[in-house]
Design an enzyme around this catalytic site. Structure first.
Site, short mmCIF file in Angstrom:
data_model
loop_
_atom_site.label_atom_id
_atom_site.label_comp_id
_atom_site.label_asym_id
_atom_site.label_seq_id
_atom_site.Cartn_x
_atom_site.Cartn_y
_atom_site.Cartn_z
N ASP A 1 73.06 -25.72 -3.98
CA ASP A 1 73.16 -24.57 -3.07
C ASP A 1 74.61 -24.07 -3.18
O ASP A 1 74.92 -23.20 -4.00
CB ASP A 1 72.78 -25.04 -1.65
CG ASP A 1 72.99 -23.99 -0.57
OD1 ASP A 1 73.48 -22.90 -0.86
OD2 ASP A 1 72.65 -24.25 0.62
N SER B 1 64.05 -25.80 7.72
CA SER B 1 65.22 -26.66 7.64
C SER B 1 65.47 -27.19 9.05
O SER B 1 65.66 -26.42 9.99
CB SER B 1 66.42 -25.84 7.16
OG SER B 1 67.61 -26.59 7.22
N GLU C 1 69.38 -31.77 -1.78
CA GLU C 1 70.18 -30.55 -1.90
C GLU C 1 71.66 -30.84 -1.67
O GLU C 1 72.02 -31.48 -0.69
CB GLU C 1 69.66 -29.54 -0.86
CG GLU C 1 70.26 -28.15 -0.95
CD GLU C 1 69.61 -27.19 0.06
OE1 GLU C 1 68.47 -27.46 0.51
OE2 GLU C 1 70.25 -26.17 0.39
N LYS D 1 68.24 -32.16 7.38
CA LYS D 1 69.69 -32.26 7.15
C LYS D 1 70.07 -33.73 7.25
O LYS D 1 69.54 -34.46 8.10
CB LYS D 1 70.44 -31.44 8.21
CG LYS D 1 70.23 -29.94 8.06
CD LYS D 1 70.94 -29.41 6.82
CE LYS D 1 70.85 -27.90 6.75
NZ LYS D 1 71.58 -27.36 5.60
N LYS E 1 62.53 -29.69 5.30
CA LYS E 1 63.86 -30.11 4.82
C LYS E 1 64.63 -30.69 5.99
O LYS E 1 64.68 -30.09 7.06
CB LYS E 1 64.57 -28.88 4.23
CG LYS E 1 66.07 -29.01 4.04
CD LYS E 1 66.59 -27.81 3.26
CE LYS E 1 67.86 -27.26 3.88
NZ LYS E 1 68.34 -26.06 3.15
N ASP F 1 69.02 -32.12 2.77
CA ASP F 1 70.18 -31.29 2.44
C ASP F 1 71.41 -31.93 3.07
O ASP F 1 71.50 -32.07 4.29
CB ASP F 1 69.97 -29.87 2.99
CG ASP F 1 71.07 -28.90 2.56
OD1 ASP F 1 72.03 -29.35 1.88
OD2 ASP F 1 70.98 -27.71 2.90
N GLY G 1 68.28 -20.13 3.42
CA GLY G 1 68.49 -19.36 4.64
C GLY G 1 69.85 -19.66 5.23
O GLY G 1 70.45 -20.69 4.92
N LYS H 1 70.70 -17.93 -2.43
CA LYS H 1 70.99 -17.21 -1.18
C LYS H 1 71.70 -15.94 -1.59
O LYS H 1 72.74 -16.00 -2.27
CB LYS H 1 71.93 -18.03 -0.29
CG LYS H 1 71.29 -19.25 0.33
CD LYS H 1 72.28 -20.04 1.15
CE LYS H 1 71.59 -21.22 1.82
NZ LYS H 1 72.56 -22.20 2.36
O1 OSB Z 1 72.73 -25.40 3.56
O2 OSB Z 1 70.88 -24.39 3.54
C1 OSB Z 1 71.96 -24.64 4.11
C2 OSB Z 1 72.07 -22.96 7.54
C3 OSB Z 1 73.38 -22.56 7.59
C4 OSB Z 1 74.20 -22.86 6.53
C5 OSB Z 1 73.72 -23.56 5.43
C6 OSB Z 1 72.39 -23.96 5.37
C7 OSB Z 1 71.57 -23.67 6.47
C8 OSB Z 1 70.19 -24.11 6.57
C9 OSB Z 1 69.30 -23.34 7.51
O3 OSB Z 1 69.74 -25.07 6.01
C10 OSB Z 1 68.29 -22.52 6.83
C11 OSB Z 1 67.65 -21.57 7.81
O4 OSB Z 1 66.72 -21.98 8.48
O5 OSB Z 1 68.09 -20.40 7.88
MG MG Z 2 71.82 -25.98 1.73
#
Ligand code: OSB
Ligand code: MG
Length: 374
Positions: A238, A135, A213, A163, A161, A188, A290, A262
Site C-alpha cells: 500500500d 477494514s 498488507e 489491522k 481485513k 494490514d 480506502g 489508492k
Molecule cells: O492502510 O488501508 C490503510 C484508513 C486510513 C489510512 C490507511 C488505511 C486505512 C484503512 C481504512 O484501512 C480503509 C477504509 O475503510 O476506508
Molecule cells: Mg493499508
C-alpha cells in the site's frame, strides 16, 4: 473547459466509531474538499490526507497550503480539457500526491458531467458491480474484535481485513480463525514490523490469509522482497507504491504479489489507472484501498474499482460504516452479497448535499481564475 473558480473547504465529520491502526486513532475526520466551478457545473474532489502526517508525509494542513499556493493557481490558469491533462499541469510540484489528486479527480468529475458520461466509463471501467471488503480497526478487547468481525461477516462483506501490529496479531488471528475458518481474511500492519519480526511474520502462514498488507517500512521494496521469498502468504503493498514505476519495480523484484491502489496515494486517477495497467500487464491482482472517505471520495473509489484489473474485494464499503449522515445522495450501500452497484448515470452518480457540506464547513478559500479580457 473554462474554470471560473476553485473552492477549498475543510469540513468536520465525526466517525460513527473510532478507527485504530498501528499509526494512530482517528475519531473525528477533518476533510479537505475541492469544488471546481466551470461551464456552469461543479466538479468535486476529496483530499484523503489525514489529520496528521502519519500514514504518509501529507496532512490536511500541508495539502491546504500546497493547493492554495501552488496547485490551485496552476490549474486555474491552465487550459485543461481532461482529467488526464492534470499531471502535466502539476509537474513542477514534487510529491504531494493527495493534494494533486483532490484537483485532478474533481476535473474528471467535471469532465464526466460535461461529456454526460458515467465517470466509471470515462476511466475505462468495465465492471458493473464491485466486490467489497471491510477494514476493521484494532479493538480494545478480543470480545469486541470478534463482535466487529461478526457484524461485517453477517452484513455480507466478501473479505475482512484486520489491522494488526506486534502484540495484536497471532492471538487475535487464532481467535478469529477458530470462529471463522473459511472467510477471506487479510491483515494490514501499516509498516509496524521490522526485520527482527521475520520469523514471527512467517508464522502468519498458518492463518491462510489472502495477504499481509504493508508489513514493513513505508518506503521499502528490498526488505519486503526478502520477506516475500520466505512467506507463502502474498504480501500486498500500500504505502510503498507511489506510481507506475514503483508498481513495476515491486512486482519485478517480487516485493509483493498484490497491489492496493489508492488514487490519493498515487496522485489521482491518471496515475491510479497507470498503476492498474502496469499490474495487469504483469498479471498482478489489484484492489482499491480506502482512506475513510466521505461520499465524494467513495464515489470516486467506486468508479475506479470498475476497471477490469480490480479482481479482489476493495476497502470500499457502505457510507453507514463511517458516517451518521454522508454528504452524498443516495448514500453508498452494499448488498448482502458484498457488492456495490456502479452507477451508470452521467457524472459521479451520487449528488453532493451542498447544504449539508455548507453547514459542515469550518474553513473556506476561493481561487478565482484570471479572466482574460477579449
Ligand atoms: O492502510 O488501508 C490503510 C484508513 C486510513 C489510512 C490507511 C488505511 C486505512 C484503512 C481504512 O484501512 C480503509 C477504509 O475503510 O476506508
Ligand atoms: Mg493499508
Amino acid at each position: 473547459m473554462r474554470i471560473d473558480a476553485i473552492v477549498l473547504r475543510e469540513i468536520r465529520m465525526p466517525l460513527v466509531e473510532p478507527f485504530v491502526t498501528s499509526f494512530g486513532k482517528t475519531t473525528d475526520r477533518r476533510v479537505l474538499l475541492t469544488e471546481i466551478q466551470a461551464e456552469g457545473l461543479v466538479g468535486w474532489g476529496e483530499c484523503v490526507a489525514g489529520e496528521h502526517p502519519y500514514f504518509s508525509a501529507e496532512s490536511i494542513d500541508t495539502a491546504w497550503v500546497v493547493l492554495l499556493q501552488e496547485l490551485g493557481p496552476m490549474l486555474a490558469s491552465s487550459a485543461v480539457e481532461h482529467g488526464g491533462d492534470c499531471p502535466k499541469v502539476f509537474k513542477k510540484v514534487r510529491g504531494n500526491p493527495m493534494a494533486k489528486a483532490a484537483l485532478e479527480n474533481a476535473i474528471w468529475d467535471l469532465e464526466a458531467q460535461i461529456e454526460k458520461a458515467p465517470l466509471y466509463e470515462l476511466l475505462g471501467g468495465t465492471q458493473k458491480r464491485i466486490a467489497c471488503g471491510v477494514s476493521i480497526g484494532m479493538q480494545p478487547t478480543m470480545e469486541q474484535q470478534l463482535r466487529k468481525v461478526e457484524r461485517e461477516v453477517n452484513a455480507g462483506y466478501q473479505r475482512i481485513k484486520l489491522k494488526c501490529q506486534p502484540g495484536w496479531d497471532v492471538e487475535m488471528l487464532e481467535a478469529v480463525r477458530k470462529r471463522w475458518p473459511k472467510i477471506m481474511l487479510s491483515v494490514d500492519a501499516n509498516s509496524a514490523y521490522r526485520m527482527r519480526d521475520f520469523d514471527h511474520l512467517i508464522d502468519f502462514d498458518r492463518f491462510d490469509l489472502l495477504m499481509i498488507e504493508q508489513p514493513l517500512w513505508a518506503d521499502d521494496f528490498y526488505y519486503h522482497s526478502m520477506l516475500q521469498k520466505r512467506l507463502e502468504t502474498a504480501i500486498c503493498l500500500d504505502e510503498s507504491i507511489r506510481n507506475r514505476r514503483d508498481a513495476l519495480a515491486a512486482i519485478d523484484m517480487e516485493s509483493c504479489r498484490i497491489i492496493n491502489i489508492k488514487n490519493g496515494r498515487v496522485g489521482g486517477f491518471s496515475e491510479a489507472i497507470a498503476v492498474h495497467n502496469a499490474a495487469m500487464e504483469r498479471g498482478t491482482p489489484v484492489w482499491c484501498g480506502g482512506m475513510l472517505e466521505t461520499g465524494i471520495g467513495r464515489a470516486h473509489n467506486i468508479a475506479l474499482s470498475s476497471l477490469p484489473g480490480f479482481t479482489l474485494p476493495g476497502d470500499v464499503s457502505a457510507s453507514r460504516r463511517y458516517w451518521a449522515e454522508d454528504i452524498i445522495e443516495p448514500e453508498v450501500e452494499v448488498s448482502n452479497k458484498g457488492e456495490i452497484a456502479v452507477p451508470t448515470t452521467a457524472g459521479r452518480g451520487f449528488e453532493v448535499k451542498t447544504e449539508l457540506v455548507e453547514k459542515l464547513t469550518v474553513r473556506r478559500e476561493e481561487i478565482r481564475a484570471l479572466q482574460t479580457v477579449a
